[in-house]
Scaffold this motif. Structure first.
Motif, PDB file in Angstrom:
ATOM      1  N   LYS A  31      -5.596  -5.690  -9.995  1.00 43.56           N
ATOM      2  CA  LYS A  31      -4.170  -5.676 -10.353  1.00 43.56           C
ATOM      3  C   LYS A  31      -3.452  -4.484  -9.707  1.00 43.56           C
ATOM      4  O   LYS A  31      -2.307  -4.611  -9.259  1.00 43.56           O
ATOM      5  CB  LYS A  31      -4.011  -5.644 -11.877  1.00 43.56           C
ATOM      6  N   GLU A  32      -4.128  -3.337  -9.639  1.00 41.88           N
ATOM      7  CA  GLU A  32      -3.510  -2.174  -8.997  1.00 41.88           C
ATOM      8  C   GLU A  32      -3.274  -2.426  -7.513  1.00 41.88           C
ATOM      9  O   GLU A  32      -2.233  -2.041  -6.964  1.00 41.88           O
ATOM     10  CB  GLU A  32      -4.394  -0.933  -9.194  1.00 41.88           C
ATOM     11  N   VAL A  33      -4.235  -3.077  -6.863  1.00 41.12           N
ATOM     12  CA  VAL A  33      -4.073  -3.400  -5.441  1.00 41.12           C
ATOM     13  C   VAL A  33      -2.924  -4.396  -5.253  1.00 41.12           C
ATOM     14  O   VAL A  33      -2.106  -4.263  -4.334  1.00 41.12           O
ATOM     15  CB  VAL A  33      -5.388  -3.973  -4.863  1.00 41.12           C
ATOM     16  N   MET A  34      -2.860  -5.390  -6.127  1.00 41.91           N
ATOM     17  CA  MET A  34      -1.771  -6.371  -6.034  1.00 41.91           C
ATOM     18  C   MET A  34      -0.410  -5.696  -6.178  1.00 41.91           C
ATOM     19  O   MET A  34       0.525  -5.978  -5.418  1.00 41.91           O
ATOM     20  CB  MET A  34      -1.936  -7.442  -7.126  1.00 41.91           C
ATOM     21  N   LYS A  35      -0.306  -4.790  -7.136  1.00 41.57           N
ATOM     22  CA  LYS A  35       0.981  -4.107  -7.362  1.00 41.57           C
ATOM     23  C   LYS A  35       1.330  -3.194  -6.191  1.00 41.57           C
ATOM     24  O   LYS A  35       2.504  -3.051  -5.838  1.00 41.57           O
ATOM     25  CB  LYS A  35       0.927  -3.331  -8.687  1.00 41.57           C
ATOM     26  N   PHE A  36       0.302  -2.599  -5.555  1.00 41.88           N
ATOM     27  CA  PHE A  36       0.536  -1.769  -4.368  1.00 41.88           C
ATOM     28  C   PHE A  36       1.169  -2.602  -3.251  1.00 41.88           C
ATOM     29  O   PHE A  36       2.185  -2.206  -2.657  1.00 41.88           O
ATOM     30  CB  PHE A  36      -0.805  -1.180  -3.909  1.00 41.88           C
ATOM     31  N   HIS A  37       0.602  -3.758  -2.994  1.00 45.58           N
ATOM     32  CA  HIS A  37       1.147  -4.594  -1.913  1.00 45.58           C
ATOM     33  C   HIS A  37       2.513  -5.182  -2.290  1.00 45.58           C
ATOM     34  O   HIS A  37       3.413  -5.255  -1.447  1.00 45.58           O
ATOM     35  CB  HIS A  37       0.159  -5.707  -1.561  1.00 45.58           C
ATOM     36  N   LEU A  38       2.669  -5.594  -3.531  1.00 42.58           N
ATOM     37  CA  LEU A  38       3.979  -6.123  -3.947  1.00 42.58           C
ATOM     38  C   LEU A  38       5.065  -5.060  -3.775  1.00 42.58           C
ATOM     39  O   LEU A  38       6.172  -5.358  -3.307  1.00 42.58           O
ATOM     40  CB  LEU A  38       3.928  -6.595  -5.397  1.00 42.58           C
ATOM     41  N   GLN A  39       4.742  -3.824  -4.141  1.00 45.38           N
ATOM     42  CA  GLN A  39       5.737  -2.755  -4.017  1.00 45.38           C
ATOM     43  C   GLN A  39       6.156  -2.564  -2.564  1.00 45.38           C
ATOM     44  O   GLN A  39       7.320  -2.275  -2.273  1.00 45.38           O
ATOM     45  CB  GLN A  39       5.170  -1.448  -4.580  1.00 45.38           C
ATOM     46  N   ASN A  40       5.219  -2.756  -1.653  1.00 46.54           N
ATOM     47  CA  ASN A  40       5.537  -2.549  -0.237  1.00 46.54           C
ATOM     48  C   ASN A  40       6.385  -3.666   0.361  1.00 46.54           C
ATOM     49  O   ASN A  40       6.963  -3.507   1.431  1.00 46.54           O
ATOM     50  CB  ASN A  40       4.248  -2.369   0.560  1.00 46.54           C
ATOM     51  N   PHE A  41       6.438  -4.809  -0.315  1.00 48.58           N
ATOM     52  CA  PHE A  41       7.318  -5.907   0.132  1.00 48.58           C
ATOM     53  C   PHE A  41       8.567  -6.011  -0.736  1.00 48.58           C
ATOM     54  O   PHE A  41       9.333  -6.967  -0.628  1.00 48.58           O
ATOM     55  CB  PHE A  41       6.570  -7.239   0.093  1.00 48.58           C
ATOM     56  N   ASN A  42       8.784  -5.029  -1.597  1.00 47.94           N
ATOM     57  CA  ASN A  42       9.798  -5.130  -2.642  1.00 47.94           C
ATOM     58  C   ASN A  42      11.152  -4.572  -2.193  1.00 47.94           C
ATOM     59  O   ASN A  42      11.615  -3.552  -2.700  1.00 47.94           O
ATOM     60  CB  ASN A  42       9.299  -4.395  -3.888  1.00 47.94           C
ATOM     61  N   ASN A  43      11.788  -5.263  -1.277  1.00 45.97           N
ATOM     62  CA  ASN A  43      13.084  -4.795  -0.771  1.00 45.97           C
ATOM     63  C   ASN A  43      14.229  -5.044  -1.743  1.00 45.97           C
ATOM     64  O   ASN A  43      15.333  -4.537  -1.546  1.00 45.97           O
ATOM     65  CB  ASN A  43      13.399  -5.474   0.565  1.00 45.97           C
ATOM     66  N   GLU A  44      13.998  -5.837  -2.774  1.00 46.97           N
ATOM     67  CA  GLU A  44      15.062  -6.171  -3.723  1.00 46.97           C
ATOM     68  C   GLU A  44      15.051  -5.281  -4.958  1.00 46.97           C
ATOM     69  O   GLU A  44      15.863  -5.473  -5.870  1.00 46.97           O
ATOM     70  CB  GLU A  44      14.932  -7.639  -4.152  1.00 46.97           C
ATOM     71  N   GLY A  45      14.108  -4.331  -5.031  1.00 50.63           N
ATOM     72  CA  GLY A  45      14.074  -3.418  -6.175  1.00 50.63           C
ATOM     73  C   GLY A  45      13.610  -4.050  -7.473  1.00 50.63           C
ATOM     74  O   GLY A  45      13.984  -3.616  -8.563  1.00 50.63           O
ATOM     75  N   VAL A  46      12.761  -5.045  -7.383  1.00 45.41           N
ATOM     76  CA  VAL A  46      12.217  -5.695  -8.581  1.00 45.41           C
ATOM     77  C   VAL A  46      11.222  -4.744  -9.266  1.00 45.41           C
ATOM     78  O   VAL A  46      10.487  -4.017  -8.599  1.00 45.41           O
ATOM     79  CB  VAL A  46      11.511  -7.011  -8.180  1.00 45.41           C
ATOM     80  N   ALA A  47      11.208  -4.729 -10.596  1.00 47.24           N
ATOM     81  CA  ALA A  47      10.241  -3.914 -11.330  1.00 47.24           C
ATOM     82  C   ALA A  47       8.840  -4.470 -11.100  1.00 47.24           C
ATOM     83  O   ALA A  47       8.595  -5.665 -11.335  1.00 47.24           O
ATOM     84  CB  ALA A  47      10.580  -3.920 -12.817  1.00 47.24           C
ATOM     85  N   ILE A  48       7.929  -3.610 -10.632  1.00 45.60           N
ATOM     86  CA  ILE A  48       6.570  -4.066 -10.330  1.00 45.60           C
ATOM     87  C   ILE A  48       5.628  -3.645 -11.453  1.00 45.60           C
ATOM     88  O   ILE A  48       5.433  -2.453 -11.710  1.00 45.60           O
ATOM     89  CB  ILE A  48       6.078  -3.474  -8.990  1.00 45.60           C
ATOM     90  N   ASN A  49       5.056  -4.614 -12.126  1.00 50.69           N
ATOM     91  CA  ASN A  49       4.063  -4.360 -13.177  1.00 50.69           C
ATOM     92  C   ASN A  49       3.187  -5.617 -13.322  1.00 50.69           C
ATOM     93  O   ASN A  49       3.295  -6.548 -12.504  1.00 50.69           O
ATOM     94  CB  ASN A  49       4.754  -4.007 -14.505  1.00 50.69           C
ATOM     95  N   ASP A  50       2.356  -5.635 -14.343  1.00 54.22           N
ATOM     96  CA  ASP A  50       1.442  -6.776 -14.506  1.00 54.22           C
ATOM     97  C   ASP A  50       2.177  -8.093 -14.723  1.00 54.22           C
ATOM     98  O   ASP A  50       1.615  -9.169 -14.507  1.00 54.22           O
ATOM     99  CB  ASP A  50       0.507  -6.535 -15.707  1.00 54.22           C
TER     100      ASP A  50
END
Lengths: 286, 84
Positions: free
Chosen positions: B7-26
Protein backbone atom coordinates in the motif's frame (compact mmCIF):
# COMPACT_ATOMS: atom_id res chain seq x y z
CA UNK A 1 -19.95 -1.38 -49.28
CA UNK A 2 -21.36 1.06 -46.71
CA UNK A 3 -24.13 -1.43 -45.91
CA UNK A 4 -21.53 -4.09 -45.18
CA UNK A 5 -19.66 -1.58 -43.05
CA UNK A 6 -22.78 -0.88 -41.00
CA UNK A 7 -23.31 -4.62 -40.44
CA UNK A 8 -19.67 -5.02 -39.48
CA UNK A 9 -19.88 -2.05 -37.09
CA UNK A 10 -22.92 -3.55 -35.37
CA UNK A 11 -21.15 -6.90 -35.02
CA UNK A 12 -18.05 -5.21 -33.60
CA UNK A 13 -20.14 -3.20 -31.14
CA UNK A 14 -21.95 -6.33 -29.95
CA UNK A 15 -18.64 -8.13 -29.63
CA UNK A 16 -17.19 -5.28 -27.58
CA UNK A 17 -20.28 -5.12 -25.38
CA UNK A 18 -20.10 -8.83 -24.58
CA UNK A 19 -16.40 -8.69 -23.83
CA UNK A 20 -16.59 -5.61 -21.67
CA UNK A 21 -18.81 -7.24 -19.06
CA UNK A 22 -17.14 -7.05 -15.63
CA UNK A 23 -14.14 -5.25 -17.06
CA UNK A 24 -12.32 -2.13 -15.89
CA UNK A 25 -14.10 0.56 -17.90
CA UNK A 26 -12.62 -0.68 -21.18
CA UNK A 27 -15.20 1.03 -23.36
CA UNK A 28 -15.53 4.76 -24.00
CA UNK A 29 -18.17 6.05 -26.39
CA UNK A 30 -18.53 9.59 -27.66
CA UNK A 31 -21.36 10.97 -29.77
CA UNK A 32 -21.11 14.30 -31.58
CA UNK A 33 -23.06 16.51 -33.90
CA UNK A 34 -20.58 17.97 -36.35
CA UNK A 35 -20.21 20.16 -39.41
CA UNK A 36 -18.03 18.35 -41.93
CA UNK A 37 -15.73 19.27 -44.81
CA UNK A 38 -18.69 19.53 -47.17
CA UNK A 39 -20.40 21.75 -44.54
CA UNK A 40 -23.13 19.20 -43.95
CA UNK A 41 -24.59 18.37 -40.59
CA UNK A 42 -23.47 14.92 -39.53
CA UNK A 43 -23.28 12.56 -36.60
CA UNK A 44 -19.84 11.48 -35.48
CA UNK A 45 -19.04 8.72 -33.09
CA UNK A 46 -15.89 7.48 -31.47
CA UNK A 47 -15.23 4.19 -29.76
CA UNK A 48 -12.17 3.56 -27.68
CA UNK A 49 -11.86 0.00 -26.58
CA UNK A 50 -9.06 -1.24 -24.35
CA UNK A 51 -8.71 -4.77 -23.18
CA UNK A 52 -5.89 -6.39 -21.32
CA UNK A 53 -4.79 -9.84 -22.25
CA UNK A 54 -5.79 -11.27 -18.89
CA UNK A 55 -9.45 -10.67 -19.73
CA UNK A 56 -9.12 -11.82 -23.33
CA UNK A 57 -6.94 -14.85 -22.83
CA UNK A 58 -7.17 -15.45 -19.07
CA UNK A 59 -3.50 -14.65 -18.62
CA UNK A 60 -1.82 -11.39 -17.58
CA UNK A 61 -0.44 -8.84 -20.03
CA UNK A 62 2.78 -9.76 -21.76
CA UNK A 63 5.08 -8.37 -19.09
CA UNK A 64 8.78 -8.49 -18.24
CA UNK A 65 10.61 -7.05 -15.22
CA UNK A 66 14.35 -6.42 -15.70
CA UNK A 67 16.92 -4.59 -13.59
CA UNK A 68 16.20 -0.98 -14.64
CA UNK A 69 13.49 -1.44 -17.23
CA UNK A 70 10.27 -3.27 -17.92
CA UNK A 71 7.99 -4.02 -20.86
CA UNK A 72 4.22 -4.50 -21.07
CA UNK A 73 1.95 -5.12 -24.08
CA UNK A 74 -1.85 -4.78 -24.46
CA UNK A 75 -4.35 -5.03 -27.38
CA UNK A 76 -6.20 -1.84 -28.43
CA UNK A 77 -9.13 -1.11 -30.72
CA UNK A 78 -10.13 2.42 -31.78
CA UNK A 79 -12.82 3.76 -34.12
CA UNK A 80 -13.51 7.31 -35.21
CA UNK A 81 -16.31 7.50 -37.70
CA UNK A 82 -19.74 8.89 -38.53
CA UNK A 83 -22.29 9.40 -41.24
CA UNK A 84 -22.13 11.83 -44.19
CA UNK A 85 -18.50 12.67 -44.95
CA UNK A 86 -17.18 12.81 -41.38
CA UNK A 87 -13.53 11.98 -40.74
CA UNK A 88 -13.03 8.26 -40.38
CA UNK A 89 -10.33 5.96 -39.12
CA UNK A 90 -10.16 2.51 -37.57
CA UNK A 91 -7.15 1.21 -35.72
CA UNK A 92 -6.58 -2.23 -34.24
CA UNK A 93 -3.22 -3.03 -32.77
CA UNK A 94 -1.12 -4.66 -30.13
CA UNK A 95 0.69 -1.92 -28.28
CA UNK A 96 2.96 -1.66 -25.32
CA UNK A 97 5.86 0.14 -23.73
CA UNK A 98 9.42 -0.30 -22.73
CA UNK A 99 10.02 1.83 -19.62
CA UNK A 100 13.49 2.81 -18.36
CA UNK A 101 13.82 4.22 -14.84
CA UNK A 102 15.94 4.64 -11.72
CA UNK A 103 15.13 2.59 -8.64
CA UNK A 104 14.25 3.73 -5.14
CA UNK A 105 13.20 2.03 -1.92
CA UNK A 106 9.76 2.61 -0.38
CA UNK A 107 8.70 0.84 2.85
CA UNK A 108 11.61 -1.55 2.39
CA UNK A 109 10.61 -2.51 -1.16
CA UNK A 110 12.63 -1.69 -4.26
CA UNK A 111 10.42 0.02 -6.84
CA UNK A 112 10.72 2.22 -9.98
CA UNK A 113 11.40 5.82 -9.00
CA UNK A 114 8.47 7.65 -10.55
CA UNK A 115 9.16 10.75 -8.45
CA UNK A 116 11.68 11.84 -11.08
CA UNK A 117 11.52 11.86 -14.85
CA UNK A 118 11.75 8.56 -16.71
CA UNK A 119 11.69 7.41 -20.33
CA UNK A 120 9.07 5.34 -22.11
CA UNK A 121 9.32 3.83 -25.59
CA UNK A 122 5.89 2.82 -26.92
CA UNK A 123 5.80 0.19 -29.64
CA UNK A 124 2.78 -0.97 -31.59
CA UNK A 125 1.97 -3.24 -34.51
CA UNK A 126 -1.43 -3.31 -36.20
CA UNK A 127 -3.71 -2.04 -38.94
CA UNK A 128 -5.32 1.31 -39.71
CA UNK A 129 -8.13 1.75 -42.24
CA UNK A 130 -11.04 4.05 -43.05
CA UNK A 131 -14.71 3.15 -42.69
CA UNK A 132 -15.03 2.28 -46.39
CA UNK A 133 -12.35 -0.39 -46.00
CA UNK A 134 -10.92 0.58 -49.40
CA UNK A 135 -7.40 0.81 -47.99
CA UNK A 136 -5.65 -1.04 -45.20
CA UNK A 137 -2.33 0.13 -43.79
CA UNK A 138 -0.27 -2.42 -41.88
CA UNK A 139 1.92 -0.35 -39.57
CA UNK A 140 4.77 -0.97 -37.19
CA UNK A 141 5.44 2.02 -34.94
CA UNK A 142 8.17 2.76 -32.42
CA UNK A 143 8.43 5.95 -30.42
CA UNK A 144 9.90 7.91 -27.55
CA UNK A 145 7.67 9.56 -24.96
CA UNK A 146 9.60 11.27 -22.17
CA UNK A 147 7.64 11.30 -18.90
CA UNK A 148 8.46 14.67 -17.33
CA UNK A 149 4.98 15.33 -15.84
CA UNK A 150 5.58 13.47 -12.59
CA UNK A 151 4.73 15.58 -9.54
CA UNK A 152 8.13 15.10 -7.90
CA UNK A 153 9.96 16.53 -10.92
CA UNK A 154 10.61 20.06 -9.63
CA UNK A 155 12.50 21.02 -12.81
CA UNK A 156 9.29 21.05 -14.87
CA UNK A 157 6.99 24.13 -14.68
CA UNK A 158 3.42 23.34 -13.57
CA UNK A 159 1.84 24.29 -16.89
CA UNK A 160 4.12 21.89 -18.77
CA UNK A 161 2.91 19.08 -16.53
CA UNK A 162 -0.43 19.32 -18.36
CA UNK A 163 1.30 18.67 -21.68
CA UNK A 164 2.75 15.64 -23.42
CA UNK A 165 5.08 15.08 -26.37
CA UNK A 166 6.07 12.06 -28.40
CA UNK A 167 8.17 11.19 -31.42
CA UNK A 168 7.56 8.15 -33.56
CA UNK A 169 8.81 6.23 -36.60
CA UNK A 170 6.15 4.40 -38.62
CA UNK A 171 6.79 1.82 -41.32
CA UNK A 172 4.55 -0.61 -43.13
CA UNK A 173 2.55 -1.26 -46.29
CA UNK A 174 -0.62 0.25 -47.78
CA UNK A 175 -2.92 -2.37 -49.29
CA UNK A 176 -5.66 -1.43 -51.80
CA UNK A 177 -8.62 -3.73 -51.18
CA UNK A 178 -11.51 -1.79 -52.77
CA UNK A 179 -13.20 -3.53 -55.70
CA UNK A 180 -16.26 -1.27 -55.98
CA UNK A 181 -14.63 1.80 -57.53
CA UNK A 182 -16.86 4.06 -55.41
CA UNK A 183 -15.18 7.39 -54.72
CA UNK A 184 -15.03 8.70 -51.16
CA UNK A 185 -16.19 12.29 -50.60
CA UNK A 186 -15.36 15.09 -48.20
CA UNK A 187 -13.79 14.00 -44.96
CA UNK A 188 -13.76 10.35 -46.01
CA UNK A 189 -11.49 10.98 -49.00
CA UNK A 190 -7.96 9.60 -48.93
CA UNK A 191 -5.79 12.67 -49.59
CA UNK A 192 -2.44 11.13 -48.65
CA UNK A 193 0.35 10.86 -51.21
CA UNK A 194 1.03 7.32 -50.05
CA UNK A 195 0.45 5.08 -53.05
CA UNK A 196 -1.72 2.00 -52.75
CA UNK A 197 0.12 -1.31 -52.78
CA UNK A 198 3.33 0.44 -51.80
CA UNK A 199 5.44 0.75 -48.68
CA UNK A 200 4.83 3.36 -45.95
CA UNK A 201 7.62 5.11 -44.08
CA UNK A 202 6.88 8.19 -41.97
CA UNK A 203 8.02 10.01 -38.88
CA UNK A 204 5.47 11.53 -36.53
CA UNK A 205 5.62 14.17 -33.82
CA UNK A 206 2.79 14.67 -31.35
CA UNK A 207 1.99 17.34 -28.78
CA UNK A 208 -0.97 17.40 -26.43
CA UNK A 209 -2.38 19.51 -23.63
CA UNK A 210 -5.23 18.67 -21.25
CA UNK A 211 -5.89 20.97 -18.33
CA UNK A 212 -8.67 18.71 -16.96
CA UNK A 213 -10.99 20.80 -14.81
CA UNK A 214 -9.26 24.18 -14.82
CA UNK A 215 -12.02 26.22 -13.15
CA UNK A 216 -15.33 25.29 -11.53
CA UNK A 217 -18.64 27.06 -12.02
CA UNK A 218 -21.07 25.49 -9.61
CA UNK A 219 -20.76 21.74 -10.00
CA UNK A 220 -19.45 21.95 -13.57
CA UNK A 221 -15.71 21.89 -14.21
CA UNK A 222 -14.36 23.65 -17.28
CA UNK A 223 -11.11 22.84 -19.06
CA UNK A 224 -9.42 22.82 -22.44
CA UNK A 225 -7.72 20.04 -24.36
CA UNK A 226 -5.88 19.96 -27.65
CA UNK A 227 -3.55 17.91 -29.78
CA UNK A 228 -1.21 18.66 -32.66
CA UNK A 229 0.22 15.88 -34.80
CA UNK A 230 2.62 16.23 -37.70
CA UNK A 231 3.91 13.58 -40.09
CA UNK A 232 6.75 13.59 -42.59
CA UNK A 233 6.34 11.04 -45.35
CA UNK A 234 9.90 10.06 -46.30
CA UNK A 235 8.92 8.16 -49.44
CA UNK A 236 6.88 11.00 -50.95
CA UNK A 237 8.57 14.00 -49.28
CA UNK A 238 5.17 15.14 -48.00
CA UNK A 239 4.12 16.79 -44.74
CA UNK A 240 0.73 16.09 -43.12
CA UNK A 241 -0.79 17.52 -39.97
CA UNK A 242 -3.84 17.29 -37.75
CA UNK A 243 -4.94 19.83 -35.13
CA UNK A 244 -7.71 19.42 -32.59
CA UNK A 245 -8.98 21.81 -29.92
CA UNK A 246 -11.69 21.15 -27.33
CA UNK A 247 -13.46 23.11 -24.60
CA UNK A 248 -14.80 20.64 -22.05
CA UNK A 249 -17.53 20.89 -19.44
CA UNK A 250 -17.16 18.09 -16.88
CA UNK A 251 -20.34 16.82 -15.25
CA UNK A 252 -18.77 14.54 -12.62
CA UNK A 253 -15.87 14.76 -10.19
CA UNK A 254 -14.35 11.62 -11.72
CA UNK A 255 -14.24 13.51 -15.07
CA UNK A 256 -15.70 10.53 -16.94
CA UNK A 257 -18.75 12.40 -18.33
CA UNK A 258 -18.45 15.65 -20.19
CA UNK A 259 -19.85 17.85 -22.93
CA UNK A 260 -17.38 19.44 -25.28
CA UNK A 261 -17.12 21.87 -28.15
CA UNK A 262 -14.49 20.70 -30.59
CA UNK A 263 -12.70 21.76 -33.75
CA UNK A 264 -10.49 19.54 -35.87
CA UNK A 265 -8.33 20.48 -38.85
CA UNK A 266 -6.99 17.50 -40.75
CA UNK A 267 -7.99 13.90 -40.16
CA UNK A 268 -4.57 12.36 -39.58
CA UNK A 269 -3.76 8.79 -40.61
CA UNK A 270 -4.67 6.94 -42.70
CA UNK A 271 -6.53 9.40 -44.99
CA UNK A 272 -4.59 12.55 -44.09
CA UNK A 273 -7.65 14.47 -45.22
CA UNK A 274 -7.02 18.24 -45.07
CA UNK A 275 -10.59 19.25 -44.31
CA UNK A 276 -12.01 20.52 -41.06
CA UNK A 277 -14.99 19.71 -38.85
CA UNK A 278 -16.43 21.18 -35.71
CA UNK A 279 -19.23 20.34 -33.37
CA UNK A 280 -20.60 19.60 -29.94
CA UNK A 281 -20.59 16.23 -28.22
CA UNK A 282 -21.05 14.08 -25.16
CA UNK A 283 -18.55 11.48 -23.93
CA UNK A 284 -19.33 8.81 -21.35
CA UNK A 285 -16.91 6.21 -20.05
CA UNK A 286 -18.56 2.91 -19.12
CA UNK B 1 6.15 -8.43 1.20
CA UNK B 2 3.27 -7.36 3.41
CA UNK B 3 0.01 -5.72 2.42
CA UNK B 4 1.01 -2.55 4.29
CA UNK B 5 4.30 -2.33 2.39
CA UNK B 6 2.51 -2.71 -0.93
CA UNK B 7 0.00 0.00 0.00
CA UNK B 8 2.88 2.39 0.74
CA UNK B 9 4.38 1.70 -2.69
CA UNK B 10 1.00 2.23 -4.35
CA UNK B 11 0.54 5.56 -2.59
CA UNK B 12 4.08 6.61 -3.59
CA UNK B 13 3.33 6.06 -7.27
CA UNK B 14 -0.15 7.58 -7.08
CA UNK B 15 1.31 10.72 -5.50
CA UNK B 16 3.76 11.05 -8.38
CA UNK B 17 0.91 11.04 -10.92
CA UNK B 18 -1.29 13.27 -8.77
CA UNK B 19 -1.42 16.50 -10.77
CA UNK B 20 -4.97 17.25 -9.58
CA UNK B 21 -4.10 17.44 -5.87
CA UNK B 22 -6.23 14.47 -4.83
CA UNK B 23 -5.76 13.31 -1.21
CA UNK B 24 -3.65 10.14 -1.34
CA UNK B 25 -4.41 7.51 1.30
CA UNK B 26 -5.67 3.92 1.55
CA UNK B 27 -9.12 5.04 0.40
CA UNK B 28 -7.98 6.86 -2.75
CA UNK B 29 -9.82 5.58 -5.83
CA UNK B 30 -7.38 4.92 -8.65
CA UNK B 31 -9.50 6.56 -11.36
CA UNK B 32 -9.41 9.89 -9.52
CA UNK B 33 -5.64 10.11 -10.10
CA UNK B 34 -4.72 7.91 -13.05
CA UNK B 35 -5.79 8.20 -16.67
CA UNK B 36 -5.34 6.24 -19.89
CA UNK B 37 -5.30 9.40 -22.02
CA UNK B 38 -2.54 11.48 -20.41
CA UNK B 39 0.14 10.06 -22.69
CA UNK B 40 0.40 8.36 -26.07
CA UNK B 41 -0.73 4.77 -26.54
CA UNK B 42 0.36 2.64 -23.62
CA UNK B 43 2.59 5.39 -22.33
CA UNK B 44 -0.05 6.70 -19.90
CA UNK B 45 -0.28 6.93 -16.09
CA UNK B 46 -2.75 4.06 -15.73
CA UNK B 47 -0.59 1.66 -17.72
CA UNK B 48 2.67 2.87 -16.13
CA UNK B 49 1.24 2.56 -12.60
CA UNK B 50 0.15 -1.00 -13.23
CA UNK B 51 3.53 -1.87 -14.74
CA UNK B 52 5.43 -0.23 -11.85
CA UNK B 53 3.42 -2.15 -9.23
CA UNK B 54 3.88 -5.44 -11.06
CA UNK B 55 7.62 -4.77 -11.38
CA UNK B 56 7.76 -4.11 -7.61
CA UNK B 57 5.91 -7.32 -6.80
CA UNK B 58 8.12 -9.44 -9.04
CA UNK B 59 11.42 -7.85 -8.00
CA UNK B 60 10.63 -8.26 -4.31
CA UNK B 61 9.98 -11.96 -4.68
CA UNK B 62 6.18 -12.04 -4.35
CA UNK B 63 3.70 -13.82 -6.62
CA UNK B 64 2.50 -11.71 -9.57
CA UNK B 65 -1.23 -12.40 -9.22
CA UNK B 66 -3.83 -11.41 -11.86
CA UNK B 67 -5.31 -7.95 -11.22
CA UNK B 68 -9.02 -7.74 -10.46
CA UNK B 69 -11.05 -6.40 -13.40
CA UNK B 70 -12.47 -3.58 -11.28
CA UNK B 71 -9.21 -2.30 -9.77
CA UNK B 72 -9.36 1.06 -11.55
CA UNK B 73 -12.65 1.95 -9.87
CA UNK B 74 -11.53 0.81 -6.44
CA UNK B 75 -9.13 2.10 -3.81
CA UNK B 76 -5.58 1.34 -2.68
CA UNK B 77 -6.63 -0.94 0.19
CA UNK B 78 -8.88 -3.00 -2.09
CA UNK B 79 -6.21 -3.56 -4.75
CA UNK B 80 -3.47 -4.38 -2.23
CA UNK B 81 -5.71 -6.98 -0.59
CA UNK B 82 -6.21 -8.67 -3.97
CA UNK B 83 -2.53 -8.73 -4.92
CA UNK B 84 -1.07 -10.11 -1.64
Amino acid sequence: MSRYFKYLTIIILLYCTVLCNAQEKPLQISLNTIKTELKKGAIGYGIKYLKTEDSLFKVQDLFGAKENYLYQFTPQFLIQSGNEDAFSAITAKISGIFMFFHQTTIAGLVTPNTSRGFQTFPISAGIETNNMFNIVNCILEAGWVPWYQTVGNSHTPELLKHTKIGFFIQGGYKFAIDSTGKAALGGEADQSKEAKDHAIFRTKGSFGIDTKSLVNIGSIGIGIAGTADGWYDFLNSEVYYALQGKARFYLTKSLDRYFEFNYQKGSGAPNFNKGDQFGFGLTITF
Amino acid sequence: MTEDQLKEVMKFHLQNFNNEGVAINDQTIHNTVLSDSDGFGDSNSKSIYRAAIRWTIQKNGAEDKPWPADWFDNNVAYLASKLI
